[in-house]
Design an enzyme around this catalytic site. Sequence first.
Site, PDB file in Angstrom:
ATOM      1  N   HIS A  42       0.876  -1.321  -0.053  1.00  0.00           N
ATOM      2  CA  HIS A  42      -0.049   0.033   0.084  1.00  0.00           C
ATOM      3  C   HIS A  42       0.894   1.195  -0.251  1.00  0.00           C
ATOM      4  CE1 HIS A  42      -3.559   2.811   1.523  1.00  0.00           C
ATOM      5  NE2 HIS A  42      -2.443   3.206   2.119  1.00  0.00           N
ATOM      6  N   GLU A  43       1.911   1.325   1.039  1.00  0.00           N
ATOM      7  CA  GLU A  43       2.594   2.623   1.100  1.00  0.00           C
ATOM      8  C   GLU A  43       3.453   2.795  -0.259  1.00  0.00           C
ATOM      9  OE1 GLU A  43       1.624   4.546   3.146  1.00  0.00           O
ATOM     10  OE2 GLU A  43       0.576   3.193   4.582  1.00  0.00           O
ATOM     11  N   HIS A  72       1.524   4.089  -3.213  1.00  0.00           N
ATOM     12  CA  HIS A  72       1.455   5.780  -2.897  1.00  0.00           C
ATOM     13  C   HIS A  72       2.458   6.307  -3.692  1.00  0.00           C
ATOM     14  CE1 HIS A  72      -1.876   6.457  -0.433  1.00  0.00           C
ATOM     15  NE2 HIS A  72      -1.433   5.599   0.623  1.00  0.00           N
ATOM     16  N   GLU A 110      -5.829   6.623  -1.394  1.00  0.00           N
ATOM     17  CA  GLU A 110      -5.955   5.443  -0.661  1.00  0.00           C
ATOM     18  C   GLU A 110      -6.534   4.286  -1.252  1.00  0.00           C
ATOM     19  OE1 GLU A 110      -4.351   5.475   2.227  1.00  0.00           O
ATOM     20  OE2 GLU A 110      -3.754   7.660   2.037  1.00  0.00           O
ATOM     21  N   ASP A 142      -4.512   0.631  -1.800  1.00  0.00           N
ATOM     22  CA  ASP A 142      -5.224  -0.738  -1.211  1.00  0.00           C
ATOM     23  C   ASP A 142      -5.229  -1.627  -2.444  1.00  0.00           C
ATOM     24  OD1 ASP A 142      -5.706   0.315   1.539  1.00  0.00           O
ATOM     25  OD2 ASP A 142      -7.601   0.823   0.915  1.00  0.00           O
TER      26      ASP A 142
END
Length: 621
Positions: free
Chosen positions: A460-461, A464, A521, A525
């Site tokens: 997830h990070e 980003h 987000e 995800d």
Amino acid sequence: MAANPIPNDQSRWGRFNTLQERNRTVLQSILESASSDKPTRTAVEREIGDYYTACMDETGIDAKGLAPLKNDLDLIAAMKDKAAVTGVVTRMFRDGSNPFFNFSSSQDAKDSTQMIGDLDQGGLGLPERDYYLKTDEKSVELRKKYVAHVAKMFELLGVVPDLAARKADVVMRIETELAHGSLDVISRRDPNKVYHKLPVKELVSLAPTFDWAAFFHGVGAPPIESLNVDVPPFIRAMESLLVQSSLDDLKTYLTWHLLNDSSGVLPSKFQQESFDFYGKTLRGAKEMRARWKRCVDQVDGQLPDALGQKFVEKTLGEEGKRRTHQMVEEIEKAMAQDIEKIDWMTPETKKQALVKLQAVMNKIGNKEHWVDYSAVNIGRGDAFGNAERTNEFELHRQLAKIGRPVDKTEWQMSPPTVNAYYDPQENDINFPAGILQPPFWDNTMDDAVNYGAIGAVIGHELTHGFDDQGRQFDAHGNLRDWWTEQDAKAFEQRADCLVKEYSSFTAVDDVKLKGELTLGENTADNGGLRLAYMALMDSLAGKQPPKRDGFTAEQRLFLGFAQIWCENRSDESARMLAQVDPHSPGEFRVNGVVSNMPEFQQAFACKVGQPMLRKPACRVW
């Protein structure tokens, strides 16, 4: 969900909250031990122990009443003209209150090696600007309750009810004007819309009534020639307010923000009233959290590195840290494969994307260098003064960065925090010690579950860096368009699918999610779980391990992912978060993702027409 109802002192209850509560209990034991006034205490133990002791002294705080606020209240009352506003605002900033605007340091978005001054919109008592502008019935009702709350706080200050009600109306009028000049939460997601590097003389021309030079000098900023003014129209709105508002109205507004920002260290009746609005009305909690919990959070907020050192000593396991590093490398490898294989990106942009991926820095567990708080005077019987002095210390620490090179060893979260983040300007992913514990990382679980939990968080990070915000920054963290026009258009088409998907989800009652607000987000995800799946498959190398608890490795990965997002939310919290939170509710962070994944459908033999098989499926990464 039925077995885990929301505790009365919470507005939502999920796996993040349960772990944060466990961490808070660890912190309480550290602070209780450190608070005993014994000569063997270390300097760090004295700092955190005395701060906690002062915060816990409810009887002493109540006995002092408003005496700690007297100097600030007198300063506001003594204002003879509008020229005095600058001096009062300067004093309030040093003490930790931020009326009108926010000011600190930040990386220069177009020169990520340097720190510059950053002036942003602020000065609101409600969560964000649309709370003042929406005309639906619930928004109107909430504003009435906010005005009643402001009036009650003035009454607690000693103002008679009729005058307190008039003062509350003044606060609402001024904050509504500031809201009109503010940028909405969706627009603020575009980094180009909050980057306006201006010479100070241009800032002065936007709001000449405020003495900017005196303010910068008064708060201890180094000499400033230029700075980022995030939202210039907001500064113009502030100027209009200063010109058109009476001196008495400005005094009322400043008094309210002093009260509101100081409420956490004021007598218990102020804390109770603040909770009644912000905790109960706005978020749906039924009762205020125990004082020890509030005091633990205060120490974590005001002395994060001092308390964080002790937390890391007690909790950070080397095995979890080592395995997380290894998993990060595996997921970065999976992302490189993903970028190379996608069919919608041209070779030129793929090359730039891989350069950016290879430049990502990984920070896991704890900081390299701890902040030294020895210069701060912390007294065992001075909760209000401790808050003022730690606020001023942190303000000076942040402002001292202006004009200096960026320190890439800094963190934006304290070690006990149950969270993680990606910083597009530093191009790094950060995992505090607080999250490297069950259910996110569990030594007793098989790889499949850990990939689905902490692995999906890592993915997830990492994703980003390539979502609608992160993709606008290059490998060095500079705001620069490195995409071809064709690739940017292809990205936006795929992102728009996610916007439409999540905008169809209902948060509560008639409130839909804002797909544009949650796009970053949601992109992370969806990409993160796919990367975790790819890394798990790569580690299995085509071999299927025996089932555990009756589930295959693939199924356990998805169950591990779903488990970290279990939660219950109050209706009030769900309504508020749908308006301001860039994260979707846990239900949609799971179902929105897996319904886009053929891998999930294969793992659980989903059939066409069933809810977890979305047609057409959305996919960016």
